[in-house]
Write a protein that holds these residues in place. Structure first.
Motif, PDB file in Angstrom:
ATOM      1  N   ARG A   1      75.413 -11.999  23.525  1.00  0.00           N
ATOM      2  CA  ARG A   1      75.530 -10.743  24.259  1.00  0.00           C
ATOM      3  C   ARG A   1      74.402 -10.531  25.265  1.00  0.00           C
ATOM      4  O   ARG A   1      74.607  -9.983  26.334  1.00  0.00           O
ATOM      5  N   HIS A   2      73.190 -10.971  24.899  1.00  0.00           N
ATOM      6  CA  HIS A   2      72.012 -10.654  25.707  1.00  0.00           C
ATOM      7  C   HIS A   2      71.453 -11.833  26.486  1.00  0.00           C
ATOM      8  O   HIS A   2      70.523 -11.661  27.269  1.00  0.00           O
ATOM      9  N   GLY A   3      71.990 -13.015  26.243  1.00  0.00           N
ATOM     10  CA  GLY A   3      71.536 -14.192  26.988  1.00  0.00           C
ATOM     11  C   GLY A   3      70.262 -14.817  26.446  1.00  0.00           C
ATOM     12  O   GLY A   3      69.723 -15.733  27.044  1.00  0.00           O
ATOM     13  N   HIS A   4      69.762 -14.338  25.322  1.00  0.00           N
ATOM     14  CA  HIS A   4      68.572 -14.913  24.687  1.00  0.00           C
ATOM     15  C   HIS A   4      68.592 -14.540  23.212  1.00  0.00           C
ATOM     16  O   HIS A   4      69.332 -13.649  22.797  1.00  0.00           O
ATOM     17  N   ALA A   5      67.771 -15.249  22.431  1.00  0.00           N
ATOM     18  CA  ALA A   5      67.725 -14.991  20.988  1.00  0.00           C
ATOM     19  C   ALA A   5      66.367 -14.466  20.550  1.00  0.00           C
ATOM     20  O   ALA A   5      66.032 -14.511  19.379  1.00  0.00           O
TER      21      ALA A   5
END
Length: 189
Positions: free
Chosen positions: A131-135
């Motif tokens: 969803r956010h493009g990073h973890a």
């Protein structure tokens, strides 16, 4: 004392509304906030209202509770404050499969999925990443139980730095795209 009604949520008492305002204001500048309230004064309801104010509609909130009974109570209160649609998907992770089975009925009543599979948390990290493009989940991913997905991830990173996480678990975090500083020798990003 009478309860005050806020549009879109169950009635909150004035002291609860004050707490929600103070906490959400503080979360604009701080990663975490501690609300100190006496037993029975509505900490769980305040937590639900804070989540409603601060977490995006597609966001993830991890509610950590030491007992499944408390988790069931929390989900019930959150559903009362947020409604069915506002609560979203509920997943309960329990390290004891027998306890998870024992409480399955109560959690089913709250439409919560129960799992003893810690890998389920990894899927939540993956969902966040997608969803956010990073973890790199901020520690401010807050839950009323005091622990959250951000804290869980932060604790796993500390486990790595302190040599307490198995190599396959480290690799799983790296494969999810989690940034870990202080990797043991032999691990590549």
């Amino acid at each position: 004392m009478t309860a005050s009604t806020v549009p879109g949520r169950a009635a909150l008492w004035p002291h609860q509304q004050d707490a929600v305002v103070a906490i959400t204001r503080r979360l604009r500048t701080e990663e975490r906030v501690t609300a100190v309230m006496a037993c029975g004064t509505g900490k769980t309801r305040v937590g639900a209202a804070v989540a409603q104010e601060t977490v995006p509609n597609d966001g993830i909130v991890l509610i950590a509770a030491p007992l499944l009974e408390l988790l069931t109570q929390t989900v019930r209160e959150w559903r009362d404050v947020l409604g069915d649609r506002g609560l979203g998907q509920v997943i309960a992770v329990c390290s004891d499969p027998a306890a998870a089975r024992y409480h399955q009925g109560d959690l089913d009543d709250q439409r919560a999925t129960v799992t003893a599979d810690g890998n389920h948390l990894a899927r939540l990290v993956r969902d966040f990443r997608d969803r956010h493009g990073h973890a790199d989940i901020p520690q401010s991913h807050i839950a009323p139980g005091g622990e959250n997905l951000g804290t869980w991830l932060s604790n796993r990173k500390a486990d790595v730095r302190n040599g307490r996480l198995a190599p396959d678990r480290i690799r799983a975090l790296l494969d999810l795209g989690v940034t870990i500083t202080g990797l043991p020798k032999g691990h590549k990003r």
